[in-house]
Enzyme design. Structure first.
Site, short mmCIF file in Angstrom:
data_model
loop_
_atom_site.label_atom_id
_atom_site.label_comp_id
_atom_site.label_asym_id
_atom_site.label_seq_id
_atom_site.Cartn_x
_atom_site.Cartn_y
_atom_site.Cartn_z
N ARG A 62 -5.21 -7.04 17.24
CA ARG A 62 -5.67 -6.82 15.64
C ARG A 62 -5.30 -8.37 14.58
O ARG A 62 -4.23 -9.10 15.44
CB ARG A 62 -4.55 -5.70 15.41
CG ARG A 62 -3.04 -4.78 16.00
CD ARG A 62 -2.32 -6.09 15.90
NE ARG A 62 -1.42 -5.75 14.88
CZ ARG A 62 -1.19 -7.47 14.31
NH1 ARG A 62 -0.78 -8.27 15.70
NH2 ARG A 62 -0.83 -7.90 13.23
N GLY A 63 -4.40 -8.58 14.08
CA GLY A 63 -4.22 -9.76 12.90
C GLY A 63 -5.49 -10.14 13.04
O GLY A 63 -6.03 -10.61 13.78
N ALA A 64 -5.47 -10.95 11.41
CA ALA A 64 -6.73 -10.83 10.99
C ALA A 64 -7.42 -12.11 11.79
O ALA A 64 -8.55 -11.86 12.60
CB ALA A 64 -6.52 -11.45 9.79
N ARG A 111 -13.27 -3.94 10.74
CA ARG A 111 -12.07 -3.45 10.07
C ARG A 111 -12.72 -3.86 8.56
O ARG A 111 -12.27 -5.52 9.22
CB ARG A 111 -10.66 -3.91 10.54
CG ARG A 111 -10.70 -3.99 11.88
CD ARG A 111 -9.40 -3.11 12.50
NE ARG A 111 -8.30 -3.08 11.12
CZ ARG A 111 -6.92 -3.44 11.52
NH1 ARG A 111 -6.67 -3.96 12.71
NH2 ARG A 111 -6.32 -3.69 10.65
N GLN A 144 4.24 -2.71 13.43
CA GLN A 144 4.05 -4.13 13.94
C GLN A 144 4.85 -4.96 13.83
O GLN A 144 5.65 -5.63 15.09
CB GLN A 144 2.94 -5.02 13.38
CG GLN A 144 0.82 -4.31 13.58
CD GLN A 144 1.04 -3.35 12.31
OE1 GLN A 144 1.95 -1.77 11.74
NE2 GLN A 144 -0.42 -3.12 11.95
N ASP A 193 -5.09 -11.33 5.13
CA ASP A 193 -5.79 -10.85 5.83
C ASP A 193 -7.39 -11.22 4.45
O ASP A 193 -8.32 -11.41 5.49
CB ASP A 193 -6.10 -9.29 5.96
CG ASP A 193 -5.32 -8.81 6.95
OD1 ASP A 193 -4.00 -8.80 6.99
OD2 ASP A 193 -6.00 -8.21 8.26
N ASN A 205 -2.72 -8.38 2.56
CA ASN A 205 -1.97 -8.33 3.57
C ASN A 205 -1.62 -6.91 4.03
O ASN A 205 -1.50 -6.07 3.22
CB ASN A 205 -0.61 -9.44 3.59
CG ASN A 205 0.31 -9.99 5.06
OD1 ASN A 205 -0.99 -9.86 6.21
ND2 ASN A 205 1.03 -9.46 4.76
N LYS A 206 -0.89 -6.41 5.42
CA LYS A 206 -0.26 -5.30 5.59
C LYS A 206 0.45 -4.68 4.27
O LYS A 206 0.78 -5.43 3.65
CB LYS A 206 0.83 -5.48 6.71
CG LYS A 206 1.21 -4.12 7.17
CD LYS A 206 -0.05 -3.51 7.27
CE LYS A 206 -1.19 -3.98 8.70
NZ LYS A 206 -2.00 -2.69 8.27
O1 MRU Z 1 -3.48 -4.12 10.41
P1 MRU Z 1 -3.39 -5.41 11.45
O2 MRU Z 1 -2.19 -5.39 12.15
O3 MRU Z 1 -4.11 -6.00 11.98
O4 MRU Z 1 -2.54 -6.74 9.94
C1 MRU Z 1 -2.49 -7.53 10.58
C2 MRU Z 1 -1.33 -7.69 9.32
O5 MRU Z 1 -1.69 -8.23 8.04
C3 MRU Z 1 -1.44 -9.74 8.86
O6 MRU Z 1 -0.64 -10.08 8.08
C4 MRU Z 1 -2.82 -10.61 8.75
O7 MRU Z 1 -3.64 -10.02 9.85
C5 MRU Z 1 -2.50 -11.82 9.41
S1 MRU Z 1 -2.40 -12.13 10.98
C6 MRU Z 1 -2.14 -14.27 10.84
#
Ligand code: MRU
Length: 356
Positions: free
Chosen positions: A47-49, A90, A199, A240, A250-251
């Site tokens: 996970r993470g963009a 996603r 996370q 994201d 973002n999250k």
């Molecule tokens: O749902 P996730 O864990 O994929 O969400 C991740 C985030 O919101 C991060 O802050 C974002 O993807 C940037 S990661 C460098």
């Protein structure tokens, strides 16, 4: 300093560290089927963009490598099925679509130059590896630009996990913190746990702890309190998707953090690669917000913590550009008005840095 490796291309297939199991267990799986890679993205093994972008590129590469197509046309049809499957995983993380587009573009270039089937397969694998390799350089550049904006000492705050686990490099927001720390800035990181998926508690706390960077874990509802005490020098989070006007998804929880930051005069920064820009949409209203399973709210690791009631789970929120002091990218730092600075950075040659 320790750098987590969430994904790797090997001769056996795509190896991914199961982030759902961290920090309790460090378990990796090898994927040899693009459908399984898609499922792993959807189910948050990775996970993470930016890391999702790398996984998507490797998913395409494994799909093409394993394809039994005997003609370029047949392989092209399969490629479109592979990309469609990966694209459905996603919706908010725009790096996913960036990774797919890049792989499709490379496929077309190989076909146009008359490359044969075997060489197309190996060319696609090489491109996926290149996408991965670039992440390291990208994150290091983001870190260098962003570190200048960190205080020389004191507390900084982040959200979710924007570290190596989330990018397959050294991290965006955590890359900035890491670079500043390595420069000798005496930082202490406040890490909100980031419900519902934790996370922050599970991944950011793990990465910082392993990297020897001091941190304090807090619950999400402590954010306002800590910002009000006046002892937080800066906030830096990942992204994201960043719309043309700088509105940033973002999250979930990032928006509230940014509003509280403004109320308490704490600068709020975003750290993200250019691949997270979506200049095709004018503002945050156009960013699709992923709705995840309510069970991730009512349960923690399979254990029910709430009665059997309706629960909501928007996985992201959008922070309007007016709350964002600057956006750190690998090509420089974008400042308001973002409609101009983001466009300028997106058009700048990769190796140059442009202050927007
Ligand atoms: O749902 P996730 O864990 O994929 O969400 C991740 C985030 O919101 C991060 O802050 C974002 O993807 C940037 S990661 C460098």
């Amino acid at each position: 300093m320790y750098v987590a490796q969430p994904i790797e291309w090997t001769d056996q297939g795509v190896v991914m560290l199961d982030q759902r199991k961290l920090p309790a267990e460090e378990v990796s799986y090898t994927y040899t089927d693009y459908r399984a890679v898609a499922k792993a993205i959807q189910e948050m093994v990775i996970r993470g963009a930016p890391a999702i972008g790398v996984a998507a590129a490797m998913g395409v590469a494994i799909g093409v490598q394993k394809s039994t197509a005997t003609s370029v046309d047949a392989l092209k049809r399969e490629l479109s099925e592979i990309c469609d499957t990966l694209a459905k995983t996603r919706p908010t993380a725009v790096d996913l679509f960036w990774g797919l587009e890049r792989m499709k573009r490379h496929f077309n270039e190989l076909v146009e130059s008359g490359t044969d089937l075997d060489a197309i397969r190996s060319g696609m694998v090489a491109e996926a590896k290149e996408v991965h390799k670039e992440k390291l350089a990208t994150d290091e550049a983001i870190g260098r630009f962003g570190a200048e904006y960190m205080p020389t000492e004191g507390q900084v705050m982040t959200q979710c996990n924007a570290g190596a686990l989330a990018t397959a490099g050294i991290g965006t927001a955590l890359g900035v913190i890491r670079a500043a720390y390595e420069q000798g800035r005496k930082l202490h990181v406040l890490v909100p746990e980031t419900r519902p998926y934790l996370q922050g508690a599970r991944l950011t706390a793990w990465e910082l702890h392993r990297g020897g960077i001091p941190l304090t874990l807090i619950t999400d509802n402590m954010v306002g309190h800590f910002l009000k005490t006046g002892k937080v020098g800066a906030i830096v989070t990942g992204a994201d998707r960043i719309a043309a006007n700088g509105d940033t998804a973002n999250k979930i929880g990032t928006y509230a953090m940014a509003v509280l930051a403004k109320e308490n005069n704490v600068p709020f920064y975003i750290a993200a690669p250019i691949s997270t820009f979506d200049l095709s949409i004018p503002d945050g209203e156009h960013i699709p917000i992923e709705e995840r399973s309510a069970e991730e709210v009512t349960h923690i690791r399979g254990v029910r913590i709430a009665p059997d009631v309706h629960a909501a789970h928007p996985a992201f929120d959008v922070t309007p550009n007016r709350y964002i002091h600057a956006i750190f990218t690998e090509r420089g730092v974008a400042k308001p008005p973002y409609t101009e600075s983001l466009k300028k950075l997106a058009a700048a040659p990769a190796k140059h840095s442009v202050h927007g």
